[in-house]
Design a protein around this motif. Structure first.
Motif, PDB file in Angstrom:
ATOM      1  N   THR A  86       8.228  -2.077  -6.793  1.00 41.35           N
ATOM      2  CA  THR A  86       7.771  -2.304  -5.428  1.00 41.35           C
ATOM      3  C   THR A  86       8.724  -1.654  -4.441  1.00 41.35           C
ATOM      4  OG1 THR A  86       6.712  -4.382  -6.056  1.00 41.35           O
ATOM      5  CG2 THR A  86       7.181  -4.071  -3.712  1.00 41.35           C
ATOM      6  N   LEU A  87       8.159  -0.918  -3.494  1.00 38.11           N
ATOM      7  CA  LEU A  87       8.913  -0.271  -2.424  1.00 38.11           C
ATOM      8  C   LEU A  87       8.555  -0.973  -1.120  1.00 38.11           C
ATOM      9  CD1 LEU A  87      10.660   2.029  -1.236  1.00 38.11           C
ATOM     10  CD2 LEU A  87       8.562   3.411  -1.149  1.00 38.11           C
ATOM     11  N   ILE A  88       9.532  -1.611  -0.482  1.00 33.50           N
ATOM     12  CA  ILE A  88       9.304  -2.331   0.777  1.00 33.50           C
ATOM     13  C   ILE A  88       9.589  -1.385   1.936  1.00 33.50           C
ATOM     14  CG2 ILE A  88      10.013  -4.298   2.192  1.00 33.50           C
ATOM     15  CD1 ILE A  88      10.752  -5.699  -0.478  1.00 33.50           C
ATOM     16  N   LEU A  89       8.627  -1.288   2.859  1.00 33.13           N
ATOM     17  CA  LEU A  89       8.716  -0.375   3.998  1.00 33.13           C
ATOM     18  C   LEU A  89       8.568  -1.149   5.306  1.00 33.13           C
ATOM     19  CD1 LEU A  89       6.427   2.396   2.485  1.00 33.13           C
ATOM     20  CD2 LEU A  89       8.893   2.567   2.845  1.00 33.13           C
ATOM     21  N   PRO A  90       9.645  -1.782   5.780  1.00 29.68           N
ATOM     22  CA  PRO A  90       9.556  -2.556   7.025  1.00 29.68           C
ATOM     23  C   PRO A  90       9.064  -1.684   8.182  1.00 29.68           C
ATOM     24  CG  PRO A  90      11.679  -2.892   5.955  1.00 29.68           C
ATOM     25  CD  PRO A  90      10.993  -1.766   5.228  1.00 29.68           C
ATOM     26  N   GLY A  91       8.164  -2.224   8.983  1.00 29.56           N
ATOM     27  CA  GLY A  91       7.671  -1.500  10.148  1.00 29.56           C
ATOM     28  C   GLY A  91       6.470  -0.614   9.863  1.00 29.56           C
ATOM     29  N   GLY A 117       2.531   0.180   8.445  1.00 23.87           N
ATOM     30  CA  GLY A 117       1.243  -0.504   8.446  1.00 23.87           C
ATOM     31  C   GLY A 117       0.157   0.423   7.968  1.00 23.87           C
ATOM     32  N   SER A 118      -1.025  -0.155   7.754  1.00 26.93           N
ATOM     33  CA  SER A 118      -2.194   0.628   7.358  1.00 26.93           C
ATOM     34  C   SER A 118      -3.117   0.756   8.565  1.00 26.93           C
ATOM     35  CB  SER A 118      -2.898  -0.030   6.177  1.00 26.93           C
ATOM     36  OG  SER A 118      -3.345  -1.329   6.532  1.00 26.93           O
ATOM     37  N   PRO A 119      -4.069   1.701   8.527  1.00 28.81           N
ATOM     38  CA  PRO A 119      -4.911   1.978   9.693  1.00 28.81           C
ATOM     39  C   PRO A 119      -5.600   0.747  10.286  1.00 28.81           C
ATOM     40  CG  PRO A 119      -5.354   3.560   7.967  1.00 28.81           C
ATOM     41  CD  PRO A 119      -4.440   2.533   7.395  1.00 28.81           C
ATOM     42  N   ASP A 120      -6.184  -0.083   9.439  1.00 33.35           N
ATOM     43  CA  ASP A 120      -6.868  -1.267   9.959  1.00 33.35           C
ATOM     44  C   ASP A 120      -6.075  -2.540   9.671  1.00 33.35           C
ATOM     45  OD1 ASP A 120      -7.184  -1.429   7.265  1.00 33.35           O
ATOM     46  OD2 ASP A 120      -9.371  -1.431   7.291  1.00 33.35           O
ATOM     47  N   ASP A 121      -4.791  -2.373   9.381  1.00 33.14           N
ATOM     48  CA  ASP A 121      -3.883  -3.481   9.115  1.00 33.14           C
ATOM     49  C   ASP A 121      -4.357  -4.358   7.958  1.00 33.14           C
ATOM     50  OD1 ASP A 121      -1.348  -4.148   9.856  1.00 33.14           O
ATOM     51  OD2 ASP A 121      -1.966  -5.760  11.199  1.00 33.14           O
ATOM     52  N   SER A 122      -4.957  -3.723   6.954  1.00 32.14           N
ATOM     53  CA  SER A 122      -5.421  -4.484   5.799  1.00 32.14           C
ATOM     54  C   SER A 122      -4.766  -3.952   4.531  1.00 32.14           C
ATOM     55  CB  SER A 122      -6.942  -4.383   5.672  1.00 32.14           C
ATOM     56  OG  SER A 122      -7.313  -3.044   5.439  1.00 32.14           O
ATOM     57  N   ALA A 123      -4.884  -4.733   3.481  1.00 37.60           N
ATOM     58  CA  ALA A 123      -4.351  -4.322   2.185  1.00 37.60           C
ATOM     59  C   ALA A 123      -5.196  -3.175   1.640  1.00 37.60           C
ATOM     60  CB  ALA A 123      -4.374  -5.496   1.222  1.00 37.60           C
ATOM     61  N   ILE A 124      -4.576  -2.305   0.885  1.00 37.95           N
ATOM     62  CA  ILE A 124      -5.275  -1.205   0.224  1.00 37.95           C
ATOM     63  C   ILE A 124      -5.010  -1.368  -1.263  1.00 37.95           C
ATOM     64  CG2 ILE A 124      -5.527   1.290   0.015  1.00 37.95           C
ATOM     65  CD1 ILE A 124      -4.302   1.536   2.832  1.00 37.95           C
ATOM     66  N   ASN A 125      -6.066  -1.615  -2.038  1.00 38.61           N
ATOM     67  CA  ASN A 125      -5.902  -1.905  -3.461  1.00 38.61           C
ATOM     68  C   ASN A 125      -5.771  -0.670  -4.335  1.00 38.61           C
ATOM     69  OD1 ASN A 125      -5.866  -4.729  -3.342  1.00 38.61           O
ATOM     70  ND2 ASN A 125      -8.071  -4.750  -3.052  1.00 38.61           N
ATOM     71  N   SER A 176       0.456  -3.735   0.441  1.00 36.52           N
ATOM     72  CA  SER A 176       0.380  -5.103   0.953  1.00 36.52           C
ATOM     73  C   SER A 176       0.817  -5.088   2.412  1.00 36.52           C
ATOM     74  CB  SER A 176       1.295  -6.036   0.158  1.00 36.52           C
ATOM     75  OG  SER A 176       1.437  -7.272   0.840  1.00 36.52           O
ATOM     76  N   THR A 177      -0.091  -5.443   3.306  1.00 37.13           N
ATOM     77  CA  THR A 177       0.233  -5.487   4.729  1.00 37.13           C
ATOM     78  C   THR A 177       1.239  -6.600   5.023  1.00 37.13           C
ATOM     79  OG1 THR A 177      -1.903  -4.569   5.324  1.00 37.13           O
ATOM     80  CG2 THR A 177      -0.742  -5.760   7.042  1.00 37.13           C
ATOM     81  N   SER A 178       1.032  -7.770   4.417  1.00 39.65           N
ATOM     82  CA  SER A 178       1.920  -8.898   4.705  1.00 39.65           C
ATOM     83  C   SER A 178       3.351  -8.634   4.244  1.00 39.65           C
ATOM     84  CB  SER A 178       1.383 -10.182   4.080  1.00 39.65           C
ATOM     85  OG  SER A 178       1.279 -10.044   2.676  1.00 39.65           O
ATOM     86  N   ALA A 179       3.508  -7.945   3.125  1.00 36.39           N
ATOM     87  CA  ALA A 179       4.851  -7.652   2.601  1.00 36.39           C
ATOM     88  C   ALA A 179       5.335  -6.263   3.012  1.00 36.39           C
ATOM     89  CB  ALA A 179       4.851  -7.759   1.083  1.00 36.39           C
ATOM     90  N   THR A 180       4.510  -5.502   3.718  1.00 32.80           N
ATOM     91  CA  THR A 180       4.774  -4.091   4.065  1.00 32.80           C
ATOM     92  C   THR A 180       5.378  -3.363   2.872  1.00 32.80           C
ATOM     93  OG1 THR A 180       6.949  -4.493   5.089  1.00 32.80           O
ATOM     94  CG2 THR A 180       5.024  -4.530   6.548  1.00 32.80           C
ATOM     95  N   SER A 181       4.618  -3.384   1.767  1.00 30.86           N
ATOM     96  CA  SER A 181       5.152  -2.798   0.541  1.00 30.86           C
ATOM     97  C   SER A 181       4.086  -2.059  -0.253  1.00 30.86           C
ATOM     98  CB  SER A 181       5.770  -3.883  -0.336  1.00 30.86           C
ATOM     99  OG  SER A 181       4.781  -4.799  -0.758  1.00 30.86           O
ATOM    100  N   ILE A 182       4.562  -1.069  -1.005  1.00 26.40           N
ATOM    101  CA  ILE A 182       3.746  -0.348  -1.973  1.00 26.40           C
ATOM    102  C   ILE A 182       4.174  -0.847  -3.347  1.00 26.40           C
ATOM    103  CG2 ILE A 182       3.303   1.900  -3.039  1.00 26.40           C
ATOM    104  CD1 ILE A 182       3.896   3.164  -0.285  1.00 26.40           C
ATOM    105  N   THR A 183       3.211  -1.254  -4.167  1.00 21.12           N
ATOM    106  CA  THR A 183       3.511  -1.698  -5.526  1.00 21.12           C
ATOM    107  C   THR A 183       2.867  -0.741  -6.514  1.00 21.12           C
ATOM    108  OG1 THR A 183       3.685  -4.007  -4.860  1.00 21.12           O
ATOM    109  CG2 THR A 183       3.300  -3.579  -7.199  1.00 21.12           C
TER     110      THR A 183
END
Length: 129
Positions: free
Chosen positions: A65-70, A72-80, A98-105
């Motif tokens: 998991t890579l956490i990227l503070p700050g 976001g995604s275009p519509d502020d939603s998760a992208i599966n 993950s929008t809530s965790a601002t992370s790529i897994t």
């Protein structure tokens, strides 16, 4: 052996029979943009690259998991299922945002031997900024 003289629970010396190995990143870097769009700016969609190698093997199904503070995604939603521009050393079975965790897994789709150089580039077409 391990022991403690803690006031709330002293423990006499106790032999440690097994210790599970813990992996570590032996190399890691994160980069943004690409050769065709080398400069990324705040608020603009960008590709996100992650390069790493591990001291232990990564089994199929395990995650990085890579956490990227700050970010976001275009519509502020998760992208599966993020689109990838490149993957080397590991074939991901899933790459999600993950929008809530601002992370790529990244979920490994194959086993990766220790010391293998892994490079994953998430496409700017995903709209992460």
């Amino acid at each position: 052996a391990i022991a403690t003289d803690a006031a709330s629970g002293p423990v006499t010396a106790t032999e440690v029979l097994n210790v599970a190995g813990v992996g570590a990143f032996t190399t890691s870097s994160v980069f943004f943009g690409s050769a065709s769009v080398p400069d990324s700016s705040a608020g603009a969609a960008t590709s996100v690259g992650l390069a790493f190698s591990l001291s232990t093997a990564l089994a199929s199904g395990e995650t990085v998991t890579l956490i990227l503070p700050g970010f976001g995604s275009p519509d502020d939603s998760a992208i599966n299922a993020l689109l990838l521009d490149l993957f080397v050393g590991m074939t991901p079975s899933r790459v999600s945002w993950s929008t809530s965790a601002t992370s790529i897994t990244l979920t490994a789709g194959n086993s990766v031997a220790s010391g293998t150089a892994v490079v994953i580039i998430v496409s700017s077409a995903n709209g992460l900024s």
